[in-house]
Design an enzyme around this catalytic site. Sequence first.
Site, PDB file in Angstrom:
ATOM      1  N   CYS A 112       0.836  -1.209   0.000  1.00 53.35           N
ATOM      2  CA  CYS A 112       0.000   0.000   0.000  1.00 53.35           C
ATOM      3  C   CYS A 112       0.872   1.261   0.000  1.00 53.35           C
ATOM      4  O   CYS A 112       1.490   1.553  -1.001  1.00 53.35           O
ATOM      5  CB  CYS A 112      -1.003  -0.014   1.149  1.00 53.35           C
ATOM      6  SG  CYS A 112      -2.365   1.133   0.864  1.00 53.35           S
ATOM      7  N   HIS A 217      -3.563  -5.148   0.327  1.00 56.79           N
ATOM      8  CA  HIS A 217      -3.067  -5.501   1.668  1.00 56.79           C
ATOM      9  C   HIS A 217      -3.080  -7.018   1.859  1.00 56.79           C
ATOM     10  O   HIS A 217      -4.020  -7.561   2.465  1.00 56.79           O
ATOM     11  CB  HIS A 217      -3.924  -4.834   2.747  1.00 56.79           C
ATOM     12  CG  HIS A 217      -3.600  -3.404   2.987  1.00 56.79           C
ATOM     13  ND1 HIS A 217      -2.642  -2.994   3.896  1.00 56.79           N
ATOM     14  CD2 HIS A 217      -4.088  -2.268   2.430  1.00 56.79           C
ATOM     15  CE1 HIS A 217      -2.568  -1.673   3.899  1.00 56.79           C
ATOM     16  NE2 HIS A 217      -3.433  -1.206   3.006  1.00 56.79           N
ATOM     17  N   GLU A 219      -1.530  -8.774   3.928  1.00 53.41           N
ATOM     18  CA  GLU A 219      -1.521  -9.185   5.344  1.00 53.41           C
ATOM     19  C   GLU A 219      -2.934  -9.382   5.880  1.00 53.41           C
ATOM     20  O   GLU A 219      -3.122 -10.076   6.882  1.00 53.41           O
ATOM     21  CB  GLU A 219      -0.719  -8.172   6.185  1.00 53.41           C
ATOM     22  CG  GLU A 219      -1.450  -6.912   6.592  1.00 53.41           C
ATOM     23  CD  GLU A 219      -1.572  -5.866   5.490  1.00 53.41           C
ATOM     24  OE1 GLU A 219      -1.278  -6.173   4.311  1.00 53.41           O
ATOM     25  OE2 GLU A 219      -1.986  -4.726   5.817  1.00 53.41           O
TER      26      GLU A 219
END
Length: 243
Positions: A112, A217, A219
């Site tokens: 990001c 993202h 994660e």
Amino acid sequence: MHLPIIGVTTARVPGTNGQTDLYAAALSYLNAVANAGGVPLLLPASLSPDALMAAFERLDGLLFTGGGDIDPSLFDGPPHERVYGIEPERDRSEIALVRRAAETGLPFLGICRGIQVINVALGGGLYTHIEDQLAGARKHDFFPGYPRDRLSHPVSIEPGSRLAGILGGESFEVNSLHHQGLGRIAPGLAVSAHAPDGLVEAVELPGHPFGLGVQWHPEWLQAHAPQRALFKALVEASQKVYE
Ligand code: MN
């Protein structure tokens, strides 16, 4: 097996009860690195340039995390009222880390804000507010008020890219929590994914052992095996330092 140390960049968070501000990184990043077999080590942006490079020398890899916007003056970007969260120390330290990692071959992944820092550090530019500056743009700012793991748009992955090899395919649904995006691509970077509106969603540094950035993202998409593979690939590349 050697456990590689992955430096993780941090954001400044206000202290409470009279405490000083904090430098912090979300557990979502730390857990994703740890689950992939790496050791996340937080890097405070308050370090002096010399101290930062001393820390760099001890790292096996780097993760550039998400966060607020980069100061538009660093890439000649148009000011916009929606630009928020500028942290001059963070801009300075992350740009120095990207340049050093690009020079030395230290493996790095940007997420990001991280892909944006990679592009700016290497000479590229950003849209300072996508929906006002990219003709035909779709909505990319699914924040705040949306689940962070919301699958918001597809990305098409460049065939033959390093990213295609890691993710194991050429089209994926991803989350999207950004109001800025990559405009002018830095010399030396190759585009490895696009959104349907043409926005660049991933880049990589050809010829580098592992230099990669994604606008989504991963994660927050750890339930998806290809997104776990992205962290595993960073950790594996970081282990190669010792082979
Ligand atoms: Mn997006």
